[in-house]
Design an enzyme around this catalytic site. Structure first.
Site, PDB file in Angstrom:
ATOM      1  N   GLU A  10       0.840  -1.197   0.000  1.00 23.56           N
ATOM      2  CA  GLU A  10       0.000   0.000   0.000  1.00 23.56           C
ATOM      3  C   GLU A  10       0.883   1.260   0.000  1.00 23.56           C
ATOM      4  O   GLU A  10       0.493   2.303  -0.511  1.00 23.56           O
ATOM      5  CB  GLU A  10      -0.931  -0.088   1.219  1.00 23.56           C
ATOM      6  N   PHE A 282     -12.106  -1.858   7.444  1.00 25.36           N
ATOM      7  CA  PHE A 282     -11.155  -0.911   8.032  1.00 25.36           C
ATOM      8  C   PHE A 282     -10.648  -1.399   9.383  1.00 25.36           C
ATOM      9  O   PHE A 282      -9.512  -1.152   9.755  1.00 25.36           O
ATOM     10  CB  PHE A 282     -11.791   0.472   8.183  1.00 25.36           C
ATOM     11  N   LEU A 283     -11.504  -2.099  10.110  1.00 24.42           N
ATOM     12  CA  LEU A 283     -11.096  -2.584  11.424  1.00 24.42           C
ATOM     13  C   LEU A 283     -10.021  -3.666  11.293  1.00 24.42           C
ATOM     14  O   LEU A 283      -9.105  -3.741  12.113  1.00 24.42           O
ATOM     15  CB  LEU A 283     -12.314  -3.140  12.174  1.00 24.42           C
ATOM     16  N   GLY A 284     -10.128  -4.502  10.267  1.00 24.99           N
ATOM     17  CA  GLY A 284      -9.181  -5.605  10.077  1.00 24.99           C
ATOM     18  C   GLY A 284      -7.736  -5.158  10.175  1.00 24.99           C
ATOM     19  O   GLY A 284      -6.960  -5.678  10.995  1.00 24.99           O
ATOM     20  N   ASP A 285      -7.364  -4.143   9.373  1.00 28.73           N
ATOM     21  CA  ASP A 285      -5.947  -3.754   9.379  1.00 28.73           C
ATOM     22  C   ASP A 285      -5.564  -3.052  10.681  1.00 28.73           C
ATOM     23  O   ASP A 285      -4.445  -3.152  11.150  1.00 28.73           O
ATOM     24  CB  ASP A 285      -5.588  -2.927   8.141  1.00 28.73           C
ATOM     25  N   GLN A 286      -6.540  -2.361  11.319  1.00 29.80           N
ATOM     26  CA  GLN A 286      -6.225  -1.670  12.576  1.00 29.80           C
ATOM     27  C   GLN A 286      -5.904  -2.663  13.703  1.00 29.80           C
ATOM     28  O   GLN A 286      -5.159  -2.340  14.624  1.00 29.80           O
ATOM     29  CB  GLN A 286      -7.408  -0.789  13.010  1.00 29.80           C
ATOM     30  N   HIS A 306      -4.174  -2.434   2.777  1.00 31.13           N
ATOM     31  CA  HIS A 306      -3.690  -1.976   4.083  1.00 31.13           C
ATOM     32  C   HIS A 306      -3.441  -3.159   5.019  1.00 31.13           C
ATOM     33  O   HIS A 306      -2.441  -3.205   5.730  1.00 31.13           O
ATOM     34  CB  HIS A 306      -4.724  -1.057   4.748  1.00 31.13           C
TER      35      HIS A 306
END
Length: 341
Positions: A10, A282-286, A306
């Site tokens: 990314e 979005f939560l996955g990569d965080q 990401h």
């Protein structure tokens, strides 16, 4: 010294945030080269710098190349200990992206923070998403973070203020969240800053009506009207499932009707729910940097660039940790094979 290619995958600021956080956690020095090399304005931007300087303070690090435009950064951590970290972003630089760098490291020290800047700005998670979706998942992993939004900050003026504290992460609990089977309710926060209250109300109404068309569960969206340096609006909605929370969000902008903003957030949430996976895209990569130390397995609505990039960075520091199933752009699973005690 671990050398990280900042143009990998990314190729954005996330490589920096995760690398420097892991450097603080592991005590291993890191050199990041080719920072954001493929971007229109390569090198460090002000918001990346703020995350690095916050971690420098937390760990008493020696740093080379910490200036705007720099494409090489060397970070040599000292001993990290609990501190009160103040991050004064003078622009609408993203508060949540700074916290994405700070929270994994602070989990291992404890401490408190005070960050000024943009709370609800393009290209970064809104602060209500971080507070209600991300921190909810981290709490299931045994990490307690308090976060208070004192003032909103929108593009271009910023001026938002977020304060909070992190308890040291004593008991790390593995997170297993693969598929949800029922939705308990929908909740959300619709806000308007330096704008009439009907803006927040119309955003909330449009989101609620769209969700009610498809689901027969309660929808409770709070409205908030506030003052800050400049005008702005936004909405974050989330589904409380029997596993975690999945979220959707949208920002207002001049000429964009409040109804469009509300519907957009609802549509994003509906898209996250469609495949039945427990974790939104979005939560996955965080969660990746935390998962490496707690263990577990996630079903993600989408394997993003990401996420894959964050896995790659973590494994440069810790060796092989994850098994990722699924192609980029498709639903998938992330499993921790060897987690770090």
């Amino acid at each position: 010294m671990i050398v990280i290619d900042g143009s990998y995958g990314e190729g954005g600021g996330q490589i920096l945030r995760t690398s420097v956080a892991l450097s603080v956690i592991t005590g291993k020095p890191v050199k990041i080269v080719k920072i954001r090399a493929n971007r229109p304005n390569p090198g460090l931007r002000p918001q990346h710098l703020h995350g690095i300087l916050a971690l420098k303070e937390l760990s008493n690090a020696r740093v080379k190349g910490a200036q705007v435009g720099s494409t090489v950064l060397e970070f040599i951590p000292g001993k990290a200990k609990p501190r009160h970290i103040r991050v004064p972003i003078k622009t609408a630089g993203s508060v949540t992206l700074v916290l994405q760098a700070l929270l994994p490291a602070m989990a291992f020290t404890g401490g408190s923070f005070e960050v000024t800047g943009g709370t609800d700005v393009p290209w970064s998670p809104p602060v209500d998403y971080l507070r209600n979706v991300t921190l909810f998942a981290l709490e299931k992993m045994g990490l307690k973070v308090e976060l208070e939004i004192r003032r909103r900050g929108h593009y271009p003026k910023g001026g938002g203020l977020v304060i909070g504290k992190v308890e040291p992460w004593e008991e790390r609990k593995p997170l297993k969240a693969v598929e949800w089977s029922r939705i308990e309710r929908f909740a959300g926060i619709s806000h308007a800053t330096n704008l009439p209250s009907h803006v927040a109300e119309r955003q909330a109404k449009a989101a609620r009506e769209r969700l009610e068309e498809l689901y027969n569960v309660p929808v409770e969206i709070e409205t908030e009207v506030s003052r800050s340096l400049g005008p702005g609006s936004g909405i974050v909605v989330w589904a409380e499932t029997d596993e975690l929370r999945l979220g959707g969000d949208a920002l207002g902008k001049r000429g964009k009707p409040a109804e469009v903003v509300g519907r957009e957030a609802a549509e994003e949430l509906i898209a996250q729910l469609t495949g039945g996976k427990a974790v939104g895209r979005f939560l996955g990569d965080q969660l990746i940097p935390f998962l490496a130390f707690a263990g577990g397995e996630l079903g993600v609505a989408e394997v993003t660039n990401h996420l894959v990039t964050n896995v790659w960075v973590v494994e440069r520091f810790l060796g092989k940790v994850f098994e990722v199933e699924g192609e980029v752009g498709e639903p998938g699973r992330v499993r921790v094979e060897n987690f770090r005690h």
